[in-house]
Design a protein around this motif. Sequence first.
Motif, PDB file in Angstrom:
ATOM      1  N   TYR A 183      -7.735  -8.384 -21.960  1.00 40.77           N
ATOM      2  CA  TYR A 183      -8.212  -9.495 -22.776  1.00 40.77           C
ATOM      3  C   TYR A 183      -8.368  -9.070 -24.245  1.00 40.77           C
ATOM      4  O   TYR A 183      -8.023  -9.829 -25.163  1.00 40.77           O
ATOM      5  N   GLU A 237      -8.712  -5.987 -16.370  1.00 42.24           N
ATOM      6  CA  GLU A 237      -8.529  -7.282 -17.006  1.00 42.24           C
ATOM      7  C   GLU A 237      -9.273  -7.378 -18.337  1.00 42.24           C
ATOM      8  O   GLU A 237      -8.788  -8.007 -19.287  1.00 42.24           O
ATOM      9  N   GLN A 238     -10.453  -6.748 -18.426  1.00 41.86           N
ATOM     10  CA  GLN A 238     -11.213  -6.805 -19.673  1.00 41.86           C
ATOM     11  C   GLN A 238     -10.451  -6.123 -20.812  1.00 41.86           C
ATOM     12  O   GLN A 238     -10.445  -6.599 -21.948  1.00 41.86           O
ATOM     13  N   ALA A 251     -16.249 -12.081 -20.721  1.00 40.01           N
ATOM     14  CA  ALA A 251     -15.711 -10.847 -20.146  1.00 40.01           C
ATOM     15  C   ALA A 251     -15.677  -9.734 -21.187  1.00 40.01           C
ATOM     16  O   ALA A 251     -16.008  -8.573 -20.897  1.00 40.01           O
ATOM     17  N   ILE A 252     -15.291 -10.079 -22.417  1.00 39.43           N
ATOM     18  CA  ILE A 252     -15.253  -9.068 -23.476  1.00 39.43           C
ATOM     19  C   ILE A 252     -16.664  -8.660 -23.873  1.00 39.43           C
ATOM     20  O   ILE A 252     -16.924  -7.489 -24.174  1.00 39.43           O
ATOM     21  N   ARG A 264     -13.313  -3.330 -15.974  1.00 40.84           N
ATOM     22  CA  ARG A 264     -12.154  -3.798 -15.237  1.00 40.84           C
ATOM     23  C   ARG A 264     -10.933  -3.802 -16.141  1.00 40.84           C
ATOM     24  O   ARG A 264     -11.030  -4.020 -17.349  1.00 40.84           O
ATOM     25  N   ARG A 317     -19.224  -8.424 -21.893  1.00 41.10           N
ATOM     26  CA  ARG A 317     -19.680  -7.452 -20.895  1.00 41.10           C
ATOM     27  C   ARG A 317     -19.070  -6.075 -21.163  1.00 41.10           C
ATOM     28  O   ARG A 317     -19.727  -5.050 -20.986  1.00 41.10           O
ATOM     29  N   LEU A 318     -17.815  -6.052 -21.577  1.00 44.80           N
ATOM     30  CA  LEU A 318     -17.174  -4.777 -21.902  1.00 44.80           C
ATOM     31  C   LEU A 318     -17.833  -4.143 -23.121  1.00 44.80           C
ATOM     32  O   LEU A 318     -18.054  -2.918 -23.169  1.00 44.80           O
TER      33      LEU A 318
END
Length: 303
Positions: free
Chosen positions: A8, A4-5, A35-36, A2, A38-39
Amino acid sequence: MRVEQLEYVVAVTRHGSLRRASESVHLSQPALSEAITRLESELGVVLLDRRRSGARISREGLELLPHLEAVLESVARLREAAGDRTQANRVLRLGTVGTATSTLLTPALRDLSAEHPDTRVEVVNTRQDPIDAGLLDGSLDLGLVNVLEGDDPPAGLYDVPLLAGPTVAVLPHDHPLAGRASVDVADLRAEPFVAMREGYLMHRLAVRLFGDTWPRVLTSTDGAELGKAMVADGAGLTVLPAFSVAGDPLERAGVIVQRPVTGLDTTVSLALRMRRTPRIAPHVRHLRDALTTRARAVTGPPG
């Protein structure tokens, strides 16, 4: 992956720490870190160097930083070039637990249609947990949820308060209890009762209300709208937030009435639940503004 990731990771680089980055994007540190993570899993690289003293961008992250920034710049140019036109054919999806539909939601949708006639809205009636999940995974744009004092939204989401009011009993207009100024818990236990299914806030409240002794005749249903319809058809009584009943077509027609419940002073609030993101899409902002404007019209000016 995403957008957004990517934002971030860039925020951590610019601000030098996970804490300052989380403050800049209005997201908790655990949610930002998750979130990071997951990225990182998706890309197969470590983007943050996590230590006891804090987390900073890793060497691999610095090497990828120009590519991340290039993607974000391209996205920004695309958004700027497209403007609101990209939203003309996009369906805005709003999840709701089915409360304050007549009081707030329907009038707000009328306002939105008059102001932005090209905006299409799909209203999804469901429980709170699927609303939260849909907001987090992007399948929902906005949510309308009931909350009690002390309830907090999940990490990555935040609430905009809209309405608040007492919990009331909902009865058919010709029910014997409708002639009273109020009803009590014993009255409700003695009658057939229409409860919300587990997963709705009003189910939690009914558990508080009845404890271990529930009405003998019990029916469960999904959401306030079905609950009011079942009361109107004689299936039993129910309890709902007052703002869910006020102005409802069934109340306006004199089919159902609401009465205070003696000893029940629990206030229920209706909140607009949104995803934390650096940018709010125009169509989402338009509906948010329509809902908050209508809520102010319902409650009146503060003070």
